[in-house]
Design an enzyme around this catalytic site. Structure first.
Site, mmCIF file in Angstrom:
data_model
loop_
_atom_site.group_PDB
_atom_site.id
_atom_site.type_symbol
_atom_site.label_atom_id
_atom_site.label_comp_id
_atom_site.label_asym_id
_atom_site.label_seq_id
_atom_site.Cartn_x
_atom_site.Cartn_y
_atom_site.Cartn_z
ATOM 1 N N SER A 194 12.449 -2.059 23.491
ATOM 2 C CA SER A 194 12.122 -3.456 23.269
ATOM 3 C C SER A 194 12.880 -3.968 22.066
ATOM 4 O O SER A 194 13.324 -3.196 21.207
ATOM 5 C CB SER A 194 10.619 -3.618 23.022
ATOM 6 N N LYS A 195 13.029 -5.287 22.017
ATOM 7 C CA LYS A 195 13.781 -5.905 20.928
ATOM 8 C C LYS A 195 13.088 -5.715 19.594
ATOM 9 O O LYS A 195 13.712 -5.886 18.540
ATOM 10 C CB LYS A 195 13.971 -7.391 21.222
ATOM 11 N N ARG A 196 11.799 -5.360 19.598
ATOM 12 C CA ARG A 196 11.088 -5.138 18.345
ATOM 13 C C ARG A 196 11.612 -3.906 17.608
ATOM 14 O O ARG A 196 11.519 -3.818 16.400
ATOM 15 C CB ARG A 196 9.589 -4.958 18.611
ATOM 16 N N ARG A 206 15.006 -8.209 12.065
ATOM 17 C CA ARG A 206 14.132 -7.084 12.444
ATOM 18 C C ARG A 206 14.364 -5.873 11.557
ATOM 19 O O ARG A 206 13.419 -5.158 11.198
ATOM 20 C CB ARG A 206 14.359 -6.728 13.917
#
Length: 513
Positions: free
Chosen positions: A268-270, A496
């Protein structure tokens, strides 16, 4: 070309990928695309690209071209598709809506589907009641049991409706309360129909859902092997029921293990950059990325310990291979069902190995095509032209555009009247807003100011934080314009990584207490 009478057991192989143009092309699309491409190449088959653009609420007009460009950049080429044509087009689902309506009507006429007239509000109330009763949310509306006359009366009254698949639930006798299909990597899989919902096939706006369009297109395009991510296993019984309702032969199903983060959660982009655009803009070489994706799942045979010792091999370097090597040696039956870990550290190592193999001229060319391209520098130059006195100062003011690791200290990003904790809480909300924002100066400005208003932060505080995260400094060229030039994928990745660094710092601080 027609697939009505194709014997898929003996027909030439035809495979496809079908991305949706709803944002940046995903690294998972390249992963599944690579597997489909290699499968077709090994068997003398065809690799098709289809655009599944029927979700009009999430449709992004620029996304389709980004899909084409990114997949070609990484090294994949399709035999048929929207931009190259082919015998079974059109290859955009939005151009095939009449086909889906025709086949949907066939299902209604045969009793395998029905019109459902429940309103979204009624369905939401039903879902809430089921969740309160701790039962799985599932359609249970009265429309399933309408007579033809009742359905016609509702239509005549102007009631909007969807069309749903009638999943057999044993009401007509034994033997039809479950569906079994074969997965080529897992063997037979059975689903009890009590766990299979009456899926919507045609939405009230006349557009098909994924399930109907997927099955109709795969059949009419002669797809012999459906190679896709394992998250679609739970949908496959619905697809099998549709094939059976139409009287069509099933393709072979291959559900590939999902790419995973280091902690084994779904990529996931997280926790990882997932945009192919990010990897291109950040200076990864396409053959290195394709090589790394080819490692996922374990289909490439690795040398044994004895071979490593006898041949003096470097175990790490045995992971480096070309797409031609994959065509020759990749074995789909060797794929491990454990989720392959997408490790950015290893990908960077592999990319470094590829960079070191380049000649000086090739390395220069790679630089000029990415972070030192004319287009990139031309976009940066106007932002600093009025702010410098000598050309030598260009680097002083623009270093953050070319640096990979910008991590500001709390002294730079925490406003004077705020604590570190509340600043990071605000940063979390700001990141969430930017993730859903269009990437123009106007849209970014509106997104930031929306969070500022909601959280009662000043414009100065919010933009100071954002500037520090992007540039590592309290002074820079115009911030919003800099974000646009740096690009959404790289800006969000930098944000992030900033948040991840703060989490690690907090964990270390707590451990020391």
């Amino acid at each position: 070309m027609t697939s009505e009478f194709i014997n898929k057991a003996t027909a030439p192989v035809r495979v496809r990928i079908a991305p949706s143009p709803t944002g940046d092309p995903h690294v998972g699309t390249a992963y599944i695309g690579l597997l489909n491409y290699v499968f077709a190449q090994q068997r003398g088959g065809k690799f098709i690209l289809r655009i599944e653009d029927t979700d009009r609420t999430r449709f992004v007009s620029t996304s389709e071209q980004m899909i084409f460009d990114s997949l070609r950049w990484v090294g994949l080429q399709w035999d048929e598709g929207p931009d190259v044509g082919g015998p079974v087009g059109p290859y955009r689902q939005s151009e095939r809506t009449e086909i889906y309506r025709e086949y949907c009507q066939k299902l209604i006429d045969s009793g395998h589907a029905y019109r459902a007239f429940e309103t979204p509000e009624a369905l939401e109330e039903e879902r809430k009641a089921q969740m309160a009763a701790k039962t799985a949310p599932k359609y249970n509306g009265p429309s399933r049991y309408y007579t033809a006359e009742q359905a016609e009366a509702a239509i005549a009254a102007g009631k909007p409706y969807t069309v749903r698949l009638r999943v057999p639930n044993g009401e007509k006798g034994p033997g039809i309360s479950s569906t079994t299909f074969r997965d080529e990597l897992r063997g037979d899989i059975t689903f009890d129909h009590h766990n299979v919902d009456d899926q919507v096939l045609l939405k009230s706006d006349g557009y098909p859902t994924y399930h109907l369009a997927n099955v109709v297109d795969d059949h009419l395009m002669g797809i012999t092997d459906v190679i896709r991510a394992e998250e679609w296993i739970s949908s496959t019984p619905k697809h099998v029921l549709l094939y059976q309702a139409f009287g069509w032969e099933l393709p072979r199903f291959w559900h590939m293990p999902l790419l995973r983060n280091i902690d084994k959660s779904k990529i996931s982009k997280r926790k990882n950059p997932v945009s192919l655009i990010y990897y291109r803009q950040a200076g990864f070489l396409p053959n290195a990325l394709l090589n790394y994706l080819g490692l996922m799942g374990g289909g490439m045979a690795q040398p044994t310990e004895q071979e490593i010792v006898s041949k003096g091999l470097d175990m790490k370097l045995s992971d480096i291979f070309s797409i031609e090597d994959m065509k020759e040696k990749f074995d789909f039956q060797r794929i491990s069902l454990g989720g392959p870990v997408f490790d950015l550290v290893k990908l960077k190592w592999m990319n470094g190995e590829y960079l070191r193999k380049l000649s000086s001229d090739e390395f220069f060319t790679a630089l000029r095509q990415t972070i030192l391209s004319d287009d990139y520098i031309k976009a940066i130059a106007p932002l600093v032209q009025t702010r410098i006195e000598t050309l030598g100062q260009f680097g002083d003011m623009t270093g953050f555009f070319f640096a990979d690791n910008i991590l500001p200290t709390p002294e730079l990003f925490v406003p004077k009247k705020r604590t570190l904790e509340e600043t990071l809480t605000f940063a979390t909300d700001l990141l969430a807003a930017l993730e859903t924002s269009d990437w123009t100066t106007e849209a970014i400005d509106a997104s930031v100011r929306g969070v500022l208003t909601a959280k009662e932060w000043s414009v100065k505080e919010g933009f100071m934080l954002l500037r520090a995260i992007l540039t590592g400094s309290t002074a820079s060229p115009p911030l919003l314009e800099s974000l646009v030039v740096f690009g959404k994928a790289r800006s969000l990745d930098r944000f992030r990584r900033f948040m991840e660094a703060q989490k690690k710092a907090a964990a270390l601080a707590n451990r020391g207490k």
